[in-house]
Design an enzyme around this catalytic site. Sequence first.
Site, short mmCIF file in Angstrom:
data_model
loop_
_atom_site.label_atom_id
_atom_site.label_comp_id
_atom_site.label_asym_id
_atom_site.label_seq_id
_atom_site.Cartn_x
_atom_site.Cartn_y
_atom_site.Cartn_z
N ASP A 186 0.86 -1.18 0.00
CA ASP A 186 0.00 0.00 0.00
C ASP A 186 0.90 1.23 0.00
O ASP A 186 1.82 1.32 0.81
CB ASP A 186 -0.91 0.00 1.24
CG ASP A 186 -2.11 0.91 1.06
OD1 ASP A 186 -1.92 2.07 0.62
OD2 ASP A 186 -3.24 0.47 1.35
N ASN A 194 -10.33 7.65 6.57
CA ASN A 194 -10.19 6.18 6.48
C ASN A 194 -10.72 5.49 7.73
O ASN A 194 -11.10 4.32 7.71
CB ASN A 194 -8.71 5.76 6.37
CG ASN A 194 -8.00 6.33 5.16
OD1 ASN A 194 -6.81 6.60 5.22
ND2 ASN A 194 -8.72 6.52 4.06
N ARG A 197 -13.75 2.96 8.76
CA ARG A 197 -13.84 1.53 8.39
C ARG A 197 -12.50 0.79 8.40
O ARG A 197 -12.46 -0.43 8.51
CB ARG A 197 -14.48 1.39 7.00
CG ARG A 197 -13.62 2.01 5.90
CD ARG A 197 -14.40 2.36 4.65
NE ARG A 197 -13.52 3.05 3.72
CZ ARG A 197 -13.15 4.32 3.84
NH1 ARG A 197 -13.61 5.05 4.84
NH2 ARG A 197 -12.33 4.88 2.97
N ASN A 255 -9.57 -0.58 -7.96
CA ASN A 255 -9.44 -0.10 -9.33
C ASN A 255 -9.20 -1.24 -10.32
O ASN A 255 -8.62 -2.26 -10.00
CB ASN A 255 -8.34 0.96 -9.43
CG ASN A 255 -6.98 0.37 -9.15
OD1 ASN A 255 -6.37 -0.22 -10.03
ND2 ASN A 255 -6.51 0.49 -7.91
N CYS A 298 -12.35 -13.57 -17.53
CA CYS A 298 -13.51 -14.32 -18.01
C CYS A 298 -14.78 -13.50 -17.76
O CYS A 298 -15.70 -13.51 -18.57
CB CYS A 298 -13.68 -15.64 -17.26
SG CYS A 298 -12.45 -16.89 -17.60
N CYS A 312 -12.54 6.77 -7.52
CA CYS A 312 -11.82 5.92 -6.57
C CYS A 312 -11.87 6.41 -5.14
O CYS A 312 -12.11 5.66 -4.22
CB CYS A 312 -10.38 5.77 -7.02
SG CYS A 312 -10.28 5.19 -8.70
N CYS A 369 -11.45 -17.29 -23.12
CA CYS A 369 -10.81 -16.20 -22.36
C CYS A 369 -9.37 -16.01 -22.85
O CYS A 369 -8.62 -16.98 -22.98
CB CYS A 369 -10.82 -16.54 -20.88
SG CYS A 369 -9.85 -15.40 -19.88
ZN LIG Z 1 -10.25 -16.34 -17.80
#
Ligand SMILES: [Zn+2]
Length: 390
Positions: A186, A194, A197, A255, A298, A312, A369
């Site tokens: 991070d 922040n 939570r 994101n 997929c 964001c 895929c």
């Molecule tokens: Zn896949």
Amino acid sequence: MGEAFREIMRQARQHVPEWTPAKIHEALDRRSNGQDDFTLVDVREKIEWNEGYVPGAIHVPRGHLESQIEETVPDKSKKIVLYCAGGVRSLMAGETLQQMGYQDVVSMTGGFGQWKGNGFNFISPRTLTDAQSKRYSRHLLVPEVGEQGQLKLLDSKVLLIGAGGLGSPSALYLAAAGVGTLGIIDADVVEDSNLQRQIIHNTSRIGEYKAESARETINALNPDVTVKTYIERLDESNVKQLVEEYDVIIDGTDNFPTRYLLNDAALIANKPVVHGSVFRFEGQVTVFKPYDGPCYRCLYPEPPPPALAPSCAEAGVLGVLPGIIGLLQATEAIKLLLGIGDPIVGRMVTYDALAGEFNELRLFRDPNCEACGEHGHPENLTTYADVCAL
Ligand SMILES: [Zn+2]
């Protein structure tokens, strides 16, 4: 030895056949070649077992024999070979098993003492320390975890992408559970907004790097846990190496670019990703287990246009919601590490806090895929710019 005891032993010997360690050694050789089938049970106390045991034995202490043997050996016609330290307790145990209906019970003469005296191999099990046995006692009471499971957790490595809303509760509980190594990546610092939570941080940490703040909290909670901090963003330069180093990855990012990046690296390294996301009152969780269930691509072959992606920094969320979803992620991680239960693979569990409802969607692998399909190439797919980082 008293008279009455000698009489009990004499009677037990009439009922329970005895084999020498050498004979059992040969039988074990046959068993390992598939030419024999029996269960070898060590009936000594745990403290004795910890000093060493016969390879291939299972441990059912004499005091738990009646309550546990039927679960361990349900087939009462199957041969059971018992041993203890000197051959007395196993003989008694043999009589008990016969009374319970076991038809083919054998006791080893001379017990583990004579086994070792013959120079036969034995295994010295790795065990928890006394302090660990106390700390994880509620895990040890669950047969699906137990001491071996706890040792497995202590040897495990989980990577948390983000120490935010989802990563905070996940990391905290994984640390409490004794997952031995937690990696936290991070690049952000703790902000006052922040704390509604992100419970691994606190007011005095405002301005500190989140990864460092998380490490401080975890160190105070559980000295068994090593925290590795990465004060950087997950990107093409570090993703491969990081994913390679860990057993399970918990995705707490918000994101799309990171999710694609992580997805492809996890497919290459064949590591499961526990995915979670939250928005306002709703959350969802699924496990992307490479080549077992669908991967992220997929489900989402293309990222949404930036105009449709939630902003964001400013997506609202009920503060407790990431707690619920983050703990579902931690739960899935522990299941994967222990190899127990049914991971949420090929399913998406959704939670609607306002309705108070959990639901489930089935997810399917896309045979075409471009990442995990038959002709997929996760190593050379398009990655995307991080709109949030801009
Ligand atoms: Zn896949």
